[in-house]
Design an enzyme around this catalytic site. Structure first.
Site, PDB file in Angstrom:
ATOM      1  N   TRP A   1      -4.804  20.405  12.828  1.00  0.00           N
ATOM      2  CA  TRP A   1      -5.745  20.568  11.720  1.00  0.00           C
ATOM      3  C   TRP A   1      -7.126  20.112  12.171  1.00  0.00           C
ATOM      4  O   TRP A   1      -7.308  18.994  12.658  1.00  0.00           O
ATOM      5  CB  TRP A   1      -5.304  19.746  10.507  1.00  0.00           C
ATOM      6  CG  TRP A   1      -6.286  19.790   9.370  1.00  0.00           C
ATOM      7  CD1 TRP A   1      -6.596  20.867   8.584  1.00  0.00           C
ATOM      8  CD2 TRP A   1      -7.102  18.713   8.904  1.00  0.00           C
ATOM      9  NE1 TRP A   1      -7.545  20.532   7.658  1.00  0.00           N
ATOM     10  CE2 TRP A   1      -7.884  19.215   7.822  1.00  0.00           C
ATOM     11  CE3 TRP A   1      -7.262  17.379   9.271  1.00  0.00           C
ATOM     12  CZ2 TRP A   1      -8.796  18.427   7.120  1.00  0.00           C
ATOM     13  CZ3 TRP A   1      -8.167  16.592   8.584  1.00  0.00           C
ATOM     14  CH2 TRP A   1      -8.928  17.107   7.518  1.00  0.00           C
TER      15      TRP A   1
ATOM     16  N   HIS B   1       0.815  -1.222   0.000  1.00  0.00           N
ATOM     17  CA  HIS B   1       0.000   0.000   0.000  1.00  0.00           C
ATOM     18  C   HIS B   1       0.850   1.275   0.000  1.00  0.00           C
ATOM     19  O   HIS B   1       0.698   2.149  -0.869  1.00  0.00           O
ATOM     20  CB  HIS B   1      -0.917   0.030   1.228  1.00  0.00           C
ATOM     21  CG  HIS B   1      -1.926  -1.071   1.276  1.00  0.00           C
ATOM     22  ND1 HIS B   1      -2.412  -1.681   0.146  1.00  0.00           N
ATOM     23  CD2 HIS B   1      -2.558  -1.666   2.317  1.00  0.00           C
ATOM     24  CE1 HIS B   1      -3.301  -2.604   0.484  1.00  0.00           C
ATOM     25  NE2 HIS B   1      -3.399  -2.613   1.791  1.00  0.00           N
TER      26      HIS B   1
END
Length: 527
Positions: free
Chosen positions: A522, A286
């Protein structure tokens, strides 16, 4: 419908007008000038139909393609094949709960589900015996005959939702008993799931066995990360936006992180996971696929082979991994699983620095990090830029500019930058330019990765699949490290569940040059 129009619809979302227009197309393949389909009906065979992967991913993806109009009841039949002795109706009932998941219980949804389930037929048989596959082929031929499809024009797709150990015997049975009579204009295609081997030699052995049975154009090695929306956006971002082109190099970028974090442990997969570990399970496939898209050069065109050529070149430029650039971890309690060896040396956390020996990236560390039982769940790419020279605002301590691509959850892209803090004082603060998908594209449903990749297979687009030489180059990078771990030469450090992982991983990150932004978090915007 052309391949390009379908890709644009899936990759970036479309307006309701475009969506309606696409749904009116009666075939997922191109048509000739008279509107007559060039090729015949489609048979999709899910091998391992009673397993978790098929129930949770493969069949739901097929159902969503059916709901969106990409699979037509007038041309497609779906066959489930496994050793479990059940009826077609039994399989449909087993699947019903997985296909209903997250869907509104409306009359339209209920009708779509009923129609889809009726397309499924189950065949029971072993994976290494001719009798079961002969029965399967008989059912496929009956379907093709019922659709008045010429044998040489029919399409057959086999999805191997199976352990890799049975790939060779299953593929031999398919080759002997279930092939379409022609590969033009009809075809036979095989989707194989990871893991593709455990190291270079086992991967090459598997590739050789499959290569003796099928051409490379018939094999689709699926890595679902390549179907994720934000991963598919990487090449668009890099090569369709002028302001990224001059910045994407060693002159401006200090380091790159590609991170995968899970806030849970192996949870019932201990026996499987202990055989492979976090590097084989996540990093070697991945994260390395994402790494290729971040680091590759611009391809000659968007043709699949041109893109895959550039990915291979990046992998071949990676220098051998140094042991001092690796930190391994194993969370406390991992060995409590009765299916895990009490002496297990298998890492559940790994942080590995890759270095590319080429003109663009010389000296830039790429940190690939993955772990289980950590303090958060996310997957992201974090590109950190170098310090601003001549820091007249004295703001370097606040943090560097970063471009962050959040792959999951809450898909987003945001750029961390320094701005003036509102008020009368001349002071600075870290903020962001933010593209959060749920807020920006409220009426667009982002397709699941498996939907996109199965549709690409039907269309014959191998861009988002792993080629044999790419697989070999990937294993060449990690096999020496994996053998060191398997031999016990490199030990994982213990870490607490719910932590950031071993403390040495943060030390490795600092050694690579990453500067953490303190006090900045964030926060995904809300509607």
């Amino acid at each position: 419908m052309s391949d390009l129009s379908g890709k644009l619809y899936l990759a970036s979302g479309s307006s309701s007008f475009e969506e309606d227009k696409l749904k009116k197309v009666s075939s997922i393949e191109d048509k000739d000038a008279d509107g007559i389909p060039e090729i015949g009906c489609l048979s999709i065979v899910v091998l391992g139909a009673s397993g978790d992967l098929a129930k949770k991913k493969t069949f739901p993806a097929l159902f969503n393609l059916f709901r969106q109009g990409f699979l037509k009841s007038s041309e497609v039949r779906i066959f489930g094949y496994a050793r479990t002795k059940i009826s077609s109706e039994d399989l449909r009932e087993r699947l019903r709960g997985y296909l209903n998941k997250g869907k509104e219980d409306s009359k339209e949804d209920s009708e779509s589900l009923s129609k889809f389930l009726q397309l499924i037929k189950y065949v029971s048989g072993s994976y290494d015996n001719a009798e079961g596959f002969q029965s399967l082929n008989k059912e496929i031929l009956e379907h093709e005959s019922s659709k008045n499809s010429q044998p040489e024009t029919s399409r057959r797709l086999f999805y191997l939702a199976l352990p890799p150990s049975v790939y060779p015997p299953v593929c031999r049975m398919i080759r002997s008993y279930c092939m379409n009579q022609s590969d033009h204009p009809g075809w036979t295609r095989i989707i194989v799931e990871k893991p593709f081997g455990k190291d270079l030699s086992s991967a090459e052995e598997l590739s050789t066995q499959l290569g003796e049975l099928f051409d490379e154009k018939q094999l689709y090695r699926i890595d679902h990360y390549l179907g994720k929306e934000l991963v598919q956006n990487l090449l668009v971002l890099r090569f369709a936006n002028r302001f990224f082109l001059p910045l994407w190099n060693r002159d401006n970028i200090d380091n790159v992180q590609i991170v995968f974090r899970e806030d849970f442990g192996t949870e019932g997969r201990g026996g499987y996971f202990d055989e492979y570990g976090i590097i084989r399970d996540i990093i070697q496939n991945h994260l390395l696929q994402v790494f290729c898209l971040v680091a590759m050069e611009k391809p000659v065109s968007l043709k699949p082979e041109h893109i895959r050529d550039e990915k291979v070149k990046v992998l071949q430029s990676v220098q051998p991994i140094k042991l001092e650039d690796v930190v391994l971890g194993q969370y406390d309690g991992y060995k409590d699983d009765p299916t895990v060896s009490p002496n297990s040396n298998t890492p559940t956390f790994a942080s590995v620095i890759l270095r590319i020996h080429n003109e663009r990236w010389e000296g830039v560390p790429f940190i690939l990090k993955a772990g289980k039982a950590l303090n958060s769940r996310k997957a992201e790419i974090r590109v950190q830029f170098k310090d601003v020279p001549g820091d007249i605002y004295k703001c370097q301590k606040q943090g560097r500019n970063e471009f962050v691509i959040r792959l999951q959850p809450l898909e987003a892209m945001y750029m961390k930058l320094t701005v003036k803090k509102p008020g009368l004082e001349m002071s600075t603060i870290q903020s962001e330019l933010d593209l959060s998908y749920r807020q920006r594209y409220q009426d667009v449903v982002i397709p699941e990765a498996y939907e996109r990749l199965i549709l690409d297979t039907i269309r014959g687009d191998q861009q988002h699949f792993v080629r044999r030489d790419e697989l070999k180059a990937a294993w060449e990078i990690f096999t020496p490290l994996l053998h060191e771990i398997d031999d016990g030469a490199l030990k994982p450090l213990p870490y607490s569940s719910g932590s950031r992982g071993p403390a040495k991983a943060d030390e490795l990150l600092a050694k690579a040059g990453y500067v953490q932004t303190h006090g900045y978090i964030w926060i995904p915007p809300t509607l």
